[in-house]
Write a protein that holds these residues in place. Structure first.
Motif, PDB file in Angstrom:
ATOM      1  N   ASP A 129       0.821  -1.211   0.000  1.00  0.00           N
ATOM      2  CA  ASP A 129       0.000   0.000   0.000  1.00  0.00           C
ATOM      3  C   ASP A 129       0.858   1.265   0.000  1.00  0.00           C
ATOM      4  N   THR A 132       2.048   1.806  -3.585  1.00  0.00           N
ATOM      5  CA  THR A 132       0.992   2.276  -4.481  1.00  0.00           C
ATOM      6  C   THR A 132       0.612   3.723  -4.195  1.00  0.00           C
ATOM      7  N   ALA A 135       3.243   5.811  -5.853  1.00  0.00           N
ATOM      8  CA  ALA A 135       3.034   5.833  -7.300  1.00  0.00           C
ATOM      9  C   ALA A 135       1.858   6.714  -7.685  1.00  0.00           C
ATOM     10  N   ALA A 136       0.760   6.591  -6.962  1.00  0.00           N
ATOM     11  CA  ALA A 136      -0.441   7.368  -7.285  1.00  0.00           C
ATOM     12  C   ALA A 136      -0.189   8.858  -7.152  1.00  0.00           C
ATOM     13  N   VAL A 142       1.868   1.282 -11.965  1.00  0.00           N
ATOM     14  CA  VAL A 142       2.547   0.134 -11.370  1.00  0.00           C
ATOM     15  C   VAL A 142       2.497  -1.024 -12.363  1.00  0.00           C
ATOM     16  N   ALA A 181      -2.378  -4.613  -7.020  1.00  0.00           N
ATOM     17  CA  ALA A 181      -2.054  -3.188  -7.128  1.00  0.00           C
ATOM     18  C   ALA A 181      -1.629  -2.775  -8.533  1.00  0.00           C
TER      19      ALA A 181
END
Length: 221
Positions: A129, A132, A135-136, A142, A181
């Protein structure tokens, strides 16, 4: 360029010890550029760096790599103290990845990195998490690398330019959380009897696929 050729760096002198790698003390007047390290100029530079970075301070090398870095990151899960992580870090440095992410255990075997972790940003995330979310926040796709059913062939797709290439640990591969993810999952075509490619080798193959698709080869050493 190999270390045995580093004596061709500007101002360099060869080591007096036969078989020694790197370059000796700087010959002639020292450069005034603040990126140069006085200790290395005085005593020589035996680090595993390209000629362009000979005699530079470590932080100066890291800063220049960050400036020249590509917009892809590399992540690898570390739930079993995978010995391939060092190799992944070294390869990420060679291809100028923007950063490396260790997911799971914070401690990892640095031997295979050959000190390259000093020059590339290494991030830690206790869980997938965290990766991610990173990355977001940066608009990174991803991309999971796993030979699971439904994965796209790496050889037939173009990897996103801005992405995180996510690799599982040796043996079990990616965790369920990592697979969930991913915005894209790719696999490497294989033709032999082994079930999977070594994680360090797979990372090099996929990073090079990104380079072939997106890198400006005129900026390579």
């Amino acid at each position: 360029m190999t270390d045995t050729e580093d004596a061709h760096a500007p101002g360099a002198t060869e080591w007096a010890v036969p078989g020694a790698v790197g370059v000796g003390p700087w010959a002639g007047e020292w450069p005034s550029d603040e990126r140069y390290d006085p200790e290395l100029l005085a005593h020589g530079d035996r680090r595993n760096v390209v000629d362009a970075y000979r005699y530079w301070r470590r932080d100066a090398v890291a800063a220049d790599l960050a400036r020249r870095g590509h917009p892809f990151h590399v992540a690898i899960e570390n739930f079993g103290h995978d010995h391939n992580i060092g190799t992944v870090v070294r390869t990420a440095n060679a291809f100028a990845a923007a950063g490396v992410h260790i997911v799971g255990r914070r401690r990892w075997n640095r031997r295979g990195a050959m000190v390259t972790d000093r020059y590339v940003a290494v991030h830690h995330h206790a869980e997938v998490d965290g990766l991610t979310a990173f990355a977001a926040a940066r608009g990174l796709v991803v991309v999971a690398v796993d030979n699971t059913p439904g994965a796209a062939r790496l050889e037939t797709v173009v990897l996103p330019r801005e992405c995180v290439l996510l690799f599982g640990q040796e043996g079990p591969g990616l965790s369920d959380a990592a697979r969930a993810a991913a915005g894209l999952t790719v696999s490497i075509a294989q033709f032999g009897s082994t079930r999977s490619v070594n994680a360090g080798v797979a990372a090099g193959i996929v990073m090079h696929a990104w380079v072939r698709a997106h890198a400006d080869l005129s900026s390579a050493w």
